[in-house]
Design a protein around this motif. Structure first.
Motif, PDB file in Angstrom:
ATOM      1  N   LYS A   1      -1.774 -10.528  -0.248  1.00 53.83           N
ATOM      2  CA  LYS A   1      -0.955  -9.554  -0.974  1.00 53.83           C
ATOM      3  C   LYS A   1       0.187 -10.173  -1.775  1.00 53.83           C
TER       4      LYS A   1
ATOM      5  N   LYS B   1       2.834  -0.720 -10.572  1.00 47.62           N
ATOM      6  CA  LYS B   1       2.697  -0.308  -9.178  1.00 47.62           C
ATOM      7  C   LYS B   1       2.805  -1.501  -8.232  1.00 47.62           C
TER       8      LYS B   1
ATOM      9  N   ILE C   1       1.751  -2.600   7.016  1.00 44.17           N
ATOM     10  CA  ILE C   1       1.899  -3.120   5.649  1.00 44.17           C
ATOM     11  C   ILE C   1       2.040  -4.650   5.669  1.00 44.17           C
TER      12      ILE C   1
ATOM     13  N   ASN D   1       4.346  -1.832  -4.359  1.00 45.91           N
ATOM     14  CA  ASN D   1       3.802  -2.686  -3.293  1.00 45.91           C
ATOM     15  C   ASN D   1       4.721  -3.860  -2.962  1.00 45.91           C
TER      16      ASN D   1
ATOM     17  N   ASP E   1      -2.751   5.489  -6.414  1.00 46.20           N
ATOM     18  CA  ASP E   1      -1.530   5.467  -5.619  1.00 46.20           C
ATOM     19  C   ASP E   1      -1.401   6.681  -4.713  1.00 46.20           C
ATOM     20  N   ARG E   2      -1.437   6.436  -3.444  1.00 47.37           N
ATOM     21  CA  ARG E   2      -1.075   7.426  -2.438  1.00 47.37           C
ATOM     22  C   ARG E   2      -0.835   6.674  -1.137  1.00 47.37           C
TER      23      ARG E   2
HETATM   24  C1  CS2 Z   1       0.764  -0.725   1.258  1.00 47.99           C
HETATM   25  C2  CS2 Z   1      -0.220   0.068   0.377  1.00 47.99           C
HETATM   26  O1  CS2 Z   1      -0.437  -1.345   3.194  1.00 47.99           O
HETATM   27  C3  CS2 Z   1       0.095  -1.747   2.154  1.00 47.99           C
HETATM   28  O2  CS2 Z   1       0.104  -2.933   1.856  1.00 47.99           O
HETATM   29  O3  CS2 Z   1       1.701  -1.342   0.431  1.00 47.99           O
HETATM   30  O4  CS2 Z   1      -1.335   0.439   1.089  1.00 47.99           O
HETATM   31  C4  CS2 Z   1       0.455   1.301  -0.247  1.00 47.99           C
HETATM   32  O5  CS2 Z   1       0.801   2.241   0.731  1.00 47.99           O
HETATM   33  C5  CS2 Z   1      -0.423   1.951  -1.285  1.00 47.99           C
HETATM   34  O6  CS2 Z   1      -0.777   1.011  -2.255  1.00 47.99           O
HETATM   35  C6  CS2 Z   1       0.270   3.147  -1.919  1.00 47.99           C
HETATM   36  O7  CS2 Z   1      -0.476   3.612  -3.007  1.00 47.99           O
END
Ligand code: CS2
Length: 444
Positions: free
Chosen positions: A331, A246, A324, A251, A181-182
């Motif tokens: 997703k 997470k 995102i 997400n 996670d970042r």
């Molecule tokens: C975000 C992730 O782009 C996305 O779909 O939700 O990349 C999110 O920033 C990371 O999982 C954070 O750890």
């Protein structure tokens, strides 16, 4: 790895590989693979130069070199950060998509692959032939049960090549689950200029990120590992609860904010969060998901949720809603639909998550609330656009047609409780717009 090198506790390094895009290599090679990480928050920016990458290969330029690097017994871990769609699987089932063009190609041309699974299996096949031990495949992407899922995908691909190879991989290679996670927004030209000016030299590949970082990794490494714990990595026997936490808290609310925030005209997550109604909505998505989680004793979910809201509001990160919103078909299942399924099973209402799903639906029609075109990026964008075109901007027709996309929704798409909640939410979106639809949820 850079922390470990700086502390002098390891002599491991990273050989980078990119499957289809030379940009990182082109930027990094002339600067000896050194690059800056800029950590940004309201308190300012901290810049550090990272030196753990030794070199980069580009798979679609020279597959052989990348395979040779992976097949070299000196390579002991192959870590993957290739986004959800890089796994060529069916998101709803987590199985290899055997009709995916790259998979079809790689099964025909196993020695010159294109897909991640193709590269991994070819490299493992060569290790098997030379009597070398397999490497650990360390998935760092946001898939549910990420290690198990990648194991299933890779083993299936290998079995399609040869049963014997499939069995060897299942028996000998390991695929630990991870929770990584970042928040890392895509680097912009403005970021490159700002970091270069702070460094006093040009950096063509800086990475911009937030102060927070968390790694939780299952300790199952087939060929050894550096002492990751010296860099704060938590090594545990079961990562799954943390992964779910997470995906369903961070997400899920990220995606919900991305679709609905974009529709409301917000460019970034921080700008969306500055609207109190959206911040409350994100908190609500998390609350509704939290009740579906089974966490080890002592896990403080309330504090975790509060810290997520703060991280999303970080004004120094320019994290675009558009970024995102990308690849929603890959997703939504692990971010939103699992929670919906669990809540339905318990007889709980699903309108908060249904609004997020409806936000995705409105988004993939590729027209925003002002009628402007949205640049929808998704492996099935064409199919989604065709469905939207056929249904027209009519909530019940559009919702029903999109819920029938089996690779995402599976049987859930036909559940009448799901259908009616999503139709209701999409109707609200068309009638009132995202800003108002959000505040209606707040009042419920
Ligand atoms: C975000 C992730 O782009 C996305 O779909 O939700 O990349 C999110 O920033 C990371 O999982 C954070 O750890």
């Amino acid at each position: 790895m850079d922390d470990l090198l700086a502390a002098g506790v390891t002599d491991w390094g990273i050989a980078g590989g990119s499957l289809r895009n030379p940009n990182a290599r082109d930027a990094l090679a002339p600067q000896d693979c050194l690059y800056a990480v800029a950590v940004r928050s309201g308190a300012g920016t901290e810049i550090r130069v990272i030196g753990s990458i030794l070199g980069m290969e580009v798979g679609n330029e020279n597959a052989e070199r990348l395979i040779a690097r992976m097949a070299d017994p000196a390579t002991r871990i192959v870590s993957l950060t290739i986004t959800e769609k890089g796994y060529c699987h069916t998101p709803q089932t987590g199985e290899l998509d055997e009709r995916h063009p790259d998979i079809v190609h790689d099964l025909k041309n196993p020695h010159a692959p294109r897909s991640a699974a193709g590269f991994i299996v070819e490299a493992l096949a060569r290790r098997k032939d030379t009597g070398a031990s397999p490497f650990t495949v360390l998935c760092c992407d946001n898939l549910s049960a990420n290690g198990r899922t990648v194991q299933r995908i890779v083993a299936r691909f290998a079995t399609l090549r040869s049963k014997d190879l499939g069995r060897w991989i299942e028996d000998k290679a390991t695929f630990p689950c991870t929770m990584v996670d970042r928040i890392v927004p895509e680097t912009t030209d403005a970021d490159r200029a700002a970091v270069s000016s702070a460094l006093g030299m040009t950096d063509a590949w800086p990475v911009i990120t937030e102060p927070f970082t968390q790694w939780i990794v299952e300790d199952r490494f087939a060929a050894g590992r550096p002492d990751f714990s010296a860099a704060g990595v938590q090594l545990v026997s079961d990562v799954m609860p943390f992964e779910h936490m997470k995906l369903r808290l961070l997400n899920a609310s990220h995606s919900a904010l991305a679709y609905l925030g974009y529709l409301a005209g917000y460019e970034t997550i921080a700008a969306t969060m500055a609207n109190q109604n959206f911040a409350a909505f994100a908190a609500r998505v998390m609350e509704d998901a939290a009740v579906t989680l089974q966490m080890p004793e002592g896990t403080d979910l309330a504090t975790y949720q509060a810290s997520l809201l703060q991280r999303f509001a970080n004004p120094a990160l320019h994290h675009r809603t558009w970024q995102i919103a990308m690849d929603g078909s890959q997703k939504l299942p692990q971010r939103l639909l699992g929670t919906i399924r669990d809540r339905l099973q318990r007889g709980l209402p699903i309108h908060t998550h249904a609004l997020a799903v409806a936000g995705w639906m409105r988004y993939v029609t590729a027209r925003d609330e002002q009628g402007k075109i949205i640049d929808v990026r998704d492996p099935i964008a064409g199919k989604l656009a065709a469905i939207a075109h056929e249904a027209g901007p009519v909530a019940d027709r559009l919702a029903t047609a999109l819920l029938a996309v089996d690779s995402m929704f599976g049987p859930l798409g036909a559940d009448p409780r799901m259908t009616s909640a999503v139709i209701h939410a999409l109707t609200q979106l068309y009638r009132h717009g995202a800003r108002h639809a959000i505040s209606l949820i707040r009042q419920r």
